[in-house]
Design a protein around this motif. Structure first.
Motif, PDB file in Angstrom:
ATOM      1  N   SER A 162      22.056 -17.817  31.537  1.00 17.62           N
ATOM      2  CA  SER A 162      22.581 -19.169  31.758  1.00 17.62           C
ATOM      3  C   SER A 162      22.147 -20.115  30.634  1.00 17.62           C
ATOM      4  O   SER A 162      22.955 -20.921  30.139  1.00 17.62           O
ATOM      5  N   ALA A 163      20.894 -20.001  30.219  1.00 18.00           N
ATOM      6  CA  ALA A 163      20.404 -20.836  29.122  1.00 18.00           C
ATOM      7  C   ALA A 163      21.152 -20.528  27.829  1.00 18.00           C
ATOM      8  O   ALA A 163      21.502 -21.440  27.070  1.00 18.00           O
ATOM      9  N   LEU A 164      21.393 -19.249  27.578  1.00 18.96           N
ATOM     10  CA  LEU A 164      22.115 -18.854  26.367  1.00 18.96           C
ATOM     11  C   LEU A 164      23.535 -19.397  26.383  1.00 18.96           C
ATOM     12  O   LEU A 164      24.029 -19.902  25.367  1.00 18.96           O
ATOM     13  N   ALA A 196      17.053 -28.296  19.881  1.00 20.00           N
ATOM     14  CA  ALA A 196      17.199 -26.936  20.388  1.00 20.00           C
ATOM     15  C   ALA A 196      17.118 -26.940  21.900  1.00 20.00           C
ATOM     16  O   ALA A 196      16.519 -27.827  22.515  1.00 20.00           O
ATOM     17  N   LEU A 197      17.718 -25.921  22.520  1.00 17.07           N
ATOM     18  CA  LEU A 197      17.555 -25.688  23.938  1.00 17.07           C
ATOM     19  C   LEU A 197      16.400 -24.693  24.097  1.00 17.07           C
ATOM     20  O   LEU A 197      16.279 -23.742  23.315  1.00 17.07           O
ATOM     21  N   VAL A 198      15.547 -24.914  25.080  1.00 11.48           N
ATOM     22  CA  VAL A 198      14.378 -24.064  25.291  1.00 11.48           C
ATOM     23  C   VAL A 198      14.472 -23.404  26.653  1.00 11.48           C
ATOM     24  O   VAL A 198      14.675 -24.088  27.675  1.00 11.48           O
ATOM     25  N   ALA A 210      25.066 -21.966  23.663  1.00 11.29           N
ATOM     26  CA  ALA A 210      26.272 -21.629  22.909  1.00 11.29           C
ATOM     27  C   ALA A 210      27.355 -22.686  23.115  1.00 11.29           C
ATOM     28  O   ALA A 210      28.048 -23.081  22.174  1.00 11.29           O
ATOM     29  N   GLY A 211      27.488 -23.154  24.349  1.00 16.50           N
ATOM     30  CA  GLY A 211      28.492 -24.171  24.647  1.00 16.50           C
ATOM     31  C   GLY A 211      28.225 -25.489  23.933  1.00 16.50           C
ATOM     32  O   GLY A 211      29.157 -26.193  23.553  1.00 16.50           O
ATOM     33  N   ARG A 212      26.941 -25.797  23.739  1.00 18.55           N
ATOM     34  CA  ARG A 212      26.563 -27.036  23.065  1.00 18.55           C
ATOM     35  C   ARG A 212      26.429 -26.871  21.553  1.00 18.55           C
ATOM     36  O   ARG A 212      26.255 -27.865  20.848  1.00 18.55           O
ATOM     37  N   GLY A 213      26.452 -25.636  21.101  1.00 16.56           N
ATOM     38  CA  GLY A 213      26.244 -25.394  19.674  1.00 16.56           C
ATOM     39  C   GLY A 213      24.810 -25.610  19.238  1.00 16.56           C
ATOM     40  O   GLY A 213      24.540 -25.976  18.094  1.00 16.56           O
ATOM     41  N   VAL A 267      25.157 -18.924  18.159  1.00 13.25           N
ATOM     42  CA  VAL A 267      24.080 -19.861  17.797  1.00 13.25           C
ATOM     43  C   VAL A 267      22.808 -19.068  17.493  1.00 13.25           C
ATOM     44  O   VAL A 267      22.650 -17.930  17.938  1.00 13.25           O
ATOM     45  N   PRO A 268      21.876 -19.654  16.732  1.00 15.65           N
ATOM     46  CA  PRO A 268      20.613 -18.966  16.458  1.00 15.65           C
ATOM     47  C   PRO A 268      19.788 -18.817  17.732  1.00 15.65           C
ATOM     48  O   PRO A 268      19.733 -19.729  18.566  1.00 15.65           O
ATOM     49  N   VAL A 269      19.147 -17.657  17.869  1.00 14.93           N
ATOM     50  CA  VAL A 269      18.236 -17.402  18.988  1.00 14.93           C
ATOM     51  C   VAL A 269      16.866 -17.079  18.401  1.00 14.93           C
ATOM     52  O   VAL A 269      16.722 -16.118  17.634  1.00 14.93           O
TER      53      VAL A 269
END
Length: 220
Positions: free
Chosen positions: A34-36, A11-13, A40-43, A91-93
């Motif tokens: 920007s994080a979102l 996951a991205l944090v 999204a770009g990375r899935g 993507v899930p948030v």
């Protein structure tokens, strides 16, 4: 930086920390957006977490009460765009609610797909009416779609500011644990295993009514 971005368990944090109440300033909003976009770009799922004791107390009141209407309107529009982008993200948030979540901070929780709250004595709620502001139309739509309808009047019109337990019943949170971040991260990791295209298509369908309402408000 007000928003630090990193990776963990697939996951991205996005870690929010302004050293105070995590007010939604232009810089902070831009950091989360920007994080979102990166997630999204990375899935990848995105986990949004606050500082110890505070998730977010809402829009930066120094700007909103500055008397500069153009500046306040611009910040308000930036925040509304962030909320919309979270709702529409493919993507899930997941939100890790580390403490107080008020006004725009509570709206941020409502936009996330899954919300893990910290056990404790902090407060959550849409307190706009209580501080002399009408709840924006987009916030009413988000609340109507995400809160238990039994509590919509109390939450939106009466500006109830509540404990985590009542917030769970209302629909601001999905679960409460002693330490929300590890649980939010593990939940996001489980969501990372879901097939990406079916997830994105299904989320789009689940959120369709809300996104259509928000788009209609943009045209008013």
């Amino acid at each position: 930086m007000l928003v630090e971005t990193g990776e963990a368990d697939g996951a991205l944090v996005a870690s929010i920390d302004d050293g105070k109440v995590n007010a939604l300033s232009s810089e902070l909003v831009a950091g989360v957006r920007s994080a979102l976009a990166l997630a999204a770009g990375r899935g990848q799922p995105l986990v949004i977490t606050g500082r110890d004791g505070c998730f977010s107390a809402g829009f930066d009141l120094a700007v909103m009460n500055s008397g500069d209407q153009d500046l306040a309107s611009a910040l308000f529009a930036e925040g509304a765009l962030l909320f919309r982008e979270i709702i529409e993200a493919p993507v899930p948030v997941v939100a890790s609610c580390t403490g107080h979540a008020l006004a725009g901070g509570a709206i941020l929780l409502l936009c996330a797909d899954y919300r893990v709250g910290r056990a404790g004595s902090y407060r959550l709620g849409l307190n706009e009416v209580g501080i002399g502001m009408a709840l924006p139309s987009f916030a009413v739509s988000i609340a109507a779609h995400r809160l238990d309808h039994r509590y919509l009047t109390a939450a939106a019109m009466f500006a109830e500011v509540v404990s985590p337990d009542r917030a769970l019943a209302m629909g601001f949170l999905d679960e409460i644990v002693d330490d929300p971040f590890p649980r939010a991260l593990s939940y996001a990791a489980s969501l990372a295993a879901l097939p990406k295209v079916p997830f994105a298509a299904t989320k789009r369908r689940v959120r369709r009514g809300l996104t259509q309402e928000l788009a209609a408000l943009d045209r008013e």
